[in-house]
Enzyme design. Sequence first.
Site, short mmCIF file in Angstrom:
data_model
loop_
_atom_site.label_atom_id
_atom_site.label_comp_id
_atom_site.label_asym_id
_atom_site.label_seq_id
_atom_site.Cartn_x
_atom_site.Cartn_y
_atom_site.Cartn_z
N ARG A 139 46.18 40.59 46.03
CA ARG A 139 46.56 41.91 46.49
C ARG A 139 47.82 41.78 47.33
O ARG A 139 48.09 40.72 47.90
CB ARG A 139 45.44 42.54 47.34
N LYS A 163 39.52 41.68 51.37
CA LYS A 163 38.93 42.79 52.11
C LYS A 163 37.80 42.27 52.99
O LYS A 163 37.01 41.43 52.59
CB LYS A 163 38.40 43.83 51.13
N HIS A 235 50.07 46.31 42.55
CA HIS A 235 48.77 46.25 41.89
C HIS A 235 48.94 46.09 40.37
O HIS A 235 48.04 45.60 39.69
CB HIS A 235 47.95 47.49 42.21
N ARG A 238 48.73 42.55 39.63
CA ARG A 238 47.33 42.11 39.73
C ARG A 238 46.57 42.50 38.45
O ARG A 238 45.80 41.70 37.90
CB ARG A 238 46.69 42.75 40.96
N HIS A 261 36.53 40.19 43.51
CA HIS A 261 35.69 41.37 43.38
C HIS A 261 34.26 41.04 43.79
O HIS A 261 33.72 40.00 43.38
CB HIS A 261 35.69 41.87 41.93
N TYR A 270 38.61 45.73 33.04
CA TYR A 270 39.71 45.05 32.35
C TYR A 270 39.34 44.69 30.92
O TYR A 270 40.21 44.55 30.06
CB TYR A 270 40.12 43.79 33.10
#
Length: 291
Positions: A139, A163, A235, A238, A261, A270
């Site tokens: 990110r 995150k 992004h 990414r 994730h 994806y």
Amino acid sequence: MERGLAANTLSSYRRDLRRYAAHLEEQGIGSLEEISEATVSGFLVRLREGDADHAPLSSTSAARTVVAVRGFHKFAVSDGLATVDPASAVKPPTPAKRLPKALPLSDVEAILEASGAAGTPLALRDRALLEVLYGTGARISEAVGLDVDDLDTVDATVLLRGKGSKERLVPIGGYALEAVDAYLTRARPDLVAARTPGGALFLNSRGGRLSRQSAWAVLVKAADAAGVTRDVSPHTLRHSFATHLLDGGADVRVVQELLGHASVTTTQVYTLVTVDNLREVFATAHPRARE
């Protein structure tokens, strides 16, 4: 604290719960025991329809708000503040599946080449930054947050902080390593200043840590120089990283780990991209598909 959520997530949940509290007050509800399933469902309807003070929320935003409300009520029961959970049966709306926008490999390569074309210290930094973004799937906040010590050139890995301060160690490819090495030896020493914070890897022209906004501008400038006309964001690199890995045969759970994730469900979007790619190849290559 317990779930290790990011500051932005906490801020969103706080805003959601304040709106919920205002809704309860308008309904004349003064205690948790007065809240019913119909109360929570009515709040969801209001989120989707909007009101005088709020525009209608998308299914994604409404789902996040309902998750915050469900978490609040679950906590209230577990902490003995209420005896019944009125929100447990209220399901968040299902967000529409949006296909990530991935760039063709040729566009990515053109952007990378354009970013370092000038050969100046800032151009070397730009090339290293974009190579890291595409080479690791990081990110933008993870990339600009990197310190020099987070990069292990011997094992060819980089430590990313995602995150909620969750860390993950991901491999970094030869192209990115070469670009970072060129930046560290030929450019970063010229950018370092007395006010350079700690060991920040990517620096701005004044010696400070590169910001997310500046990193975004680096990519947009490189895309313009490369003649890539579609909308491009950090992004996008990414998304391209993940899609190209899956197209190359990578397992979805490996890609999940690389992207950081929490759930494989997030990564599986994806696979829809790669299935579309398979359909396109089939339609153009199979003799009985052309009909």
